[in-house]
Design a protein around this motif. Structure first.
Motif, PDB file in Angstrom:
ATOM      1  N   VAL A  85       0.794  -1.216  -0.178  1.00  0.00           N
ATOM      2  CA  VAL A  85       0.068  -0.007  -0.040  1.00  0.00           C
ATOM      3  C   VAL A  85       0.956   1.161  -0.108  1.00  0.00           C
ATOM      4  N   ARG A  86       1.961   1.270   0.842  1.00  0.00           N
ATOM      5  CA  ARG A  86       2.918   2.329   0.863  1.00  0.00           C
ATOM      6  C   ARG A  86       3.293   2.710  -0.483  1.00  0.00           C
ATOM      7  N   PHE A  87       3.929   1.738  -1.075  1.00  0.00           N
ATOM      8  CA  PHE A  87       4.698   1.935  -2.545  1.00  0.00           C
ATOM      9  C   PHE A  87       3.555   2.554  -3.451  1.00  0.00           C
ATOM     10  N   TRP A  88       2.574   1.997  -3.444  1.00  0.00           N
ATOM     11  CA  TRP A  88       1.402   2.478  -4.646  1.00  0.00           C
ATOM     12  C   TRP A  88       0.764   3.927  -4.130  1.00  0.00           C
ATOM     13  N   CYS A  89       0.794   4.124  -2.933  1.00  0.00           N
ATOM     14  CA  CYS A  89       0.540   5.547  -2.506  1.00  0.00           C
ATOM     15  C   CYS A  89       1.650   6.411  -2.746  1.00  0.00           C
ATOM     16  N   VAL A  90       2.830   6.099  -2.842  1.00  0.00           N
ATOM     17  CA  VAL A  90       3.862   6.755  -3.248  1.00  0.00           C
ATOM     18  C   VAL A  90       3.810   7.188  -4.481  1.00  0.00           C
ATOM     19  N   PHE A  91       3.425   6.052  -5.387  1.00  0.00           N
ATOM     20  CA  PHE A  91       3.487   6.103  -6.922  1.00  0.00           C
ATOM     21  C   PHE A  91       2.425   6.971  -7.101  1.00  0.00           C
ATOM     22  N   GLY A  92       1.211   6.965  -6.544  1.00  0.00           N
ATOM     23  CA  GLY A  92       0.147   7.931  -6.893  1.00  0.00           C
ATOM     24  C   GLY A  92       0.400   9.401  -6.334  1.00  0.00           C
ATOM     25  N   LEU A  93       1.084   9.621  -5.485  1.00  0.00           N
ATOM     26  CA  LEU A  93       1.288  10.982  -4.917  1.00  0.00           C
ATOM     27  C   LEU A  93       2.494  11.625  -5.986  1.00  0.00           C
ATOM     28  N   GLY A  94       2.961  10.733  -6.580  1.00  0.00           N
ATOM     29  CA  GLY A  94       4.034  11.456  -7.382  1.00  0.00           C
ATOM     30  C   GLY A  94       3.353  12.033  -8.747  1.00  0.00           C
ATOM     31  N   HIS A  95       2.235  11.733  -9.097  1.00  0.00           N
ATOM     32  CA  HIS A  95       1.598  12.356 -10.041  1.00  0.00           C
ATOM     33  C   HIS A  95       0.812  13.704  -9.694  1.00  0.00           C
ATOM     34  N   PHE A  96       1.007  14.156  -8.493  1.00  0.00           N
ATOM     35  CA  PHE A  96       0.766  15.394  -8.223  1.00  0.00           C
ATOM     36  C   PHE A  96       1.922  16.345  -7.923  1.00  0.00           C
ATOM     37  N   VAL A  97       3.233  15.809  -8.058  1.00  0.00           N
ATOM     38  CA  VAL A  97       4.269  16.783  -8.021  1.00  0.00           C
ATOM     39  C   VAL A  97       4.312  17.599  -9.507  1.00  0.00           C
ATOM     40  N   ARG A  98       4.743  18.764  -9.173  1.00  0.00           N
ATOM     41  CA  ARG A  98       4.883  19.564 -10.461  1.00  0.00           C
ATOM     42  C   ARG A  98       5.831  20.539  -9.776  1.00  0.00           C
ATOM     43  N   LYS A  99       6.669  21.198 -11.191  1.00  0.00           N
ATOM     44  CA  LYS A  99       7.824  22.195 -10.708  1.00  0.00           C
ATOM     45  C   LYS A  99       7.060  23.292 -10.008  1.00  0.00           C
ATOM     46  N   ARG A 100       6.083  23.534 -10.087  1.00  0.00           N
ATOM     47  CA  ARG A 100       5.232  24.558  -9.430  1.00  0.00           C
ATOM     48  C   ARG A 100       3.875  24.270  -8.685  1.00  0.00           C
ATOM     49  N   LYS A 101       3.566  24.670  -7.882  1.00  0.00           N
ATOM     50  CA  LYS A 101       2.294  24.426  -7.321  1.00  0.00           C
ATOM     51  C   LYS A 101       1.979  22.835  -6.770  1.00  0.00           C
ATOM     52  N   THR A 102       3.339  22.212  -6.314  1.00  0.00           N
ATOM     53  CA  THR A 102       3.053  21.063  -5.717  1.00  0.00           C
ATOM     54  C   THR A 102       2.734  21.256  -4.224  1.00  0.00           C
ATOM     55  N   PRO A 103       1.654  20.392  -3.859  1.00  0.00           N
ATOM     56  CA  PRO A 103       1.046  20.734  -2.757  1.00  0.00           C
ATOM     57  C   PRO A 103       2.138  20.029  -1.619  1.00  0.00           C
ATOM     58  N   LEU A 104       2.200  21.099  -0.683  1.00  0.00           N
ATOM     59  CA  LEU A 104       3.258  20.809   0.622  1.00  0.00           C
ATOM     60  C   LEU A 104       3.259  19.455   1.228  1.00  0.00           C
ATOM     61  N   VAL A 105       1.806  19.120   1.367  1.00  0.00           N
ATOM     62  CA  VAL A 105       1.502  17.793   1.976  1.00  0.00           C
ATOM     63  C   VAL A 105       1.879  16.804   1.190  1.00  0.00           C
ATOM     64  N   VAL A 106       1.957  16.829  -0.271  1.00  0.00           N
ATOM     65  CA  VAL A 106       2.279  15.680  -1.026  1.00  0.00           C
ATOM     66  C   VAL A 106       3.754  15.443  -0.833  1.00  0.00           C
ATOM     67  N   ALA A 107       4.549  16.720  -0.951  1.00  0.00           N
ATOM     68  CA  ALA A 107       5.996  16.801  -0.930  1.00  0.00           C
ATOM     69  C   ALA A 107       6.531  16.152   0.475  1.00  0.00           C
ATOM     70  N   ARG A 108       6.017  16.489   1.383  1.00  0.00           N
ATOM     71  CA  ARG A 108       6.350  16.250   2.907  1.00  0.00           C
ATOM     72  C   ARG A 108       6.079  14.433   2.881  1.00  0.00           C
ATOM     73  N   ALA A 109       4.905  14.085   2.287  1.00  0.00           N
ATOM     74  CA  ALA A 109       4.747  12.795   2.431  1.00  0.00           C
ATOM     75  C   ALA A 109       5.777  11.978   1.779  1.00  0.00           C
ATOM     76  N   LEU A 110       5.986  12.249   0.594  1.00  0.00           N
ATOM     77  CA  LEU A 110       7.027  11.656  -0.236  1.00  0.00           C
ATOM     78  C   LEU A 110       8.470  11.586   0.734  1.00  0.00           C
ATOM     79  N   GLU A 111       8.604  12.898   1.154  1.00  0.00           N
ATOM     80  CA  GLU A 111      10.284  13.011   1.900  1.00  0.00           C
ATOM     81  C   GLU A 111      10.121  11.958   3.047  1.00  0.00           C
TER      82      GLU A 111
END
Length: 209
Positions: A85-111
Motif C-alpha cells: 500500500v505504501r509503495f502505490w500511495c507513493v506512486f500515486g502521490l508522485g502524479h501530484f508533483v509539479r515544478k510549481r504548485k506541488t501541494p506541500l503535504v504531498v512533498a512532505r509525505a514523499l520525503e
C-alpha cells in the motif's frame, strides 16, 4: 446510459467475494476517470480488512483523480503498515508533483518515505519504497533534500556497477535517461555496458534472475 451502467457495475464489483474481481474493478475504475466513483475507491483504500494487493491497485488508480480528497487519502495511507500500500500511495502521490504548485503535504509525505527500505512483493518484482519516493520527488524544487543530486548519483552508481546493486536495477532501468550521464552517447554506452555485464553474469536484465 450504457457507460453509467458499466461504471456502477465496476463499483459494485469492488465488493465482490472474489479478490481477482475486486482487483480488476480497482484497475478499471482508474481508467474511467469519473469522479463519481472517488468515494468508493477511497473507501477501499482505507479499508484495512481488504487485501494489500487490492488496496495497492486502488492507490495506483487514484493517480487519475486530482482532488484534495484523493491527496488526503494517499497521504494518510502512505504510512500504512503494508509495504504494498505504501509503495502505490507513493506512486500515486508522485502524479501530484509539479515544478510549481506541488501541494506541500504531498512533498512532505514523499520525503517521509525516502528512508523506507521495504519493497512490495504482492504484485511484480519492485524496488524499495524509498527509491520510488526519490524518483517521484524529481522536479520538486523546494524539497528539504537535494533530490536531483541524490537521484543522479544513485542511478549512476547502479548503472556503473549493476552487479553490486541488483536490488536497485529494475528501479534504475525504469527511470534511466541517457542524458543523466552527461551526454546522450555516453548515457547509451553506459546503459548498454550495464546490460552486457548483467547478461554475461548469467542473469536476465528484466528480472535479474
Amino acid at each position: 446510459m450504457k457507460d453509467s451502467a458499466r461504471l456502477w457495475s465496476l463499483v459494485a464489483q469492488l465488493d465482490s467475494s472474489e479478490p481477482k474481481e475486486r482487483l480488476d474493478a480497482a484497475y478499471n475504475l482508474g481508467l474511467e476517470r469519473d469522479k463519481r466513483v472517488l468515494p468508493h475507491l477511497i473507501r477501499v483504500l482505507r479499508n484495512h480488512g481488504e487485501s494489500p494487493m487490492v488496496r495497492g491497485q486502488v492507490a495506483e488508480s487514484l493517480r487519475s483523480y486530482r482532488t484534495k480528497k484523493t491527496i488526503k487519502a494517499l497521504v494518510d495511507c502512505s504510512a500504512d503498515a503494508s509495504a504494498e500500500v505504501r509503495f502505490w500511495c507513493v506512486f500515486g502521490l508522485g502524479h501530484f508533483v509539479r515544478k510549481r504548485k506541488t501541494p506541500l503535504v504531498v512533498a512532505r509525505a514523499l520525503e517521509e518515505r525516502l528512508g523506507d527500505i521495504e519493497s512490495p512483493d504482492d504484485r511484480g518484482n519492485w524496488w524499495p519504497i524509498g527509491f520510488e519516493a526519490l524518483a517521484m520527488l524529481r522536479g520538486y524544487k523546494k524539497s528539504r533534500f537535494p533530490i536531483e543530486q541524490i537521484f543522479t548519483e544513485t542511478i549512476l552508481r547502479v548503472m556503473r556497477e549493476p552487479l553490486n546493486h541488483s536490488h536497485r536495477w529494475r528501479w534504475a532501468d525504469c527511470y534511466w535517461d541517457d542524458a543523466l550521464a552527461g551526454s546522450l552517447p555516453e548515457g547509451r554506452m553506459l546503459y548498454e555496458t550495464a546490460l552486457r555485464q548483467i547478461r554475461e553474469a548469467g542473469f536476465e536484465p528484466v528480472s535479474f534472475h
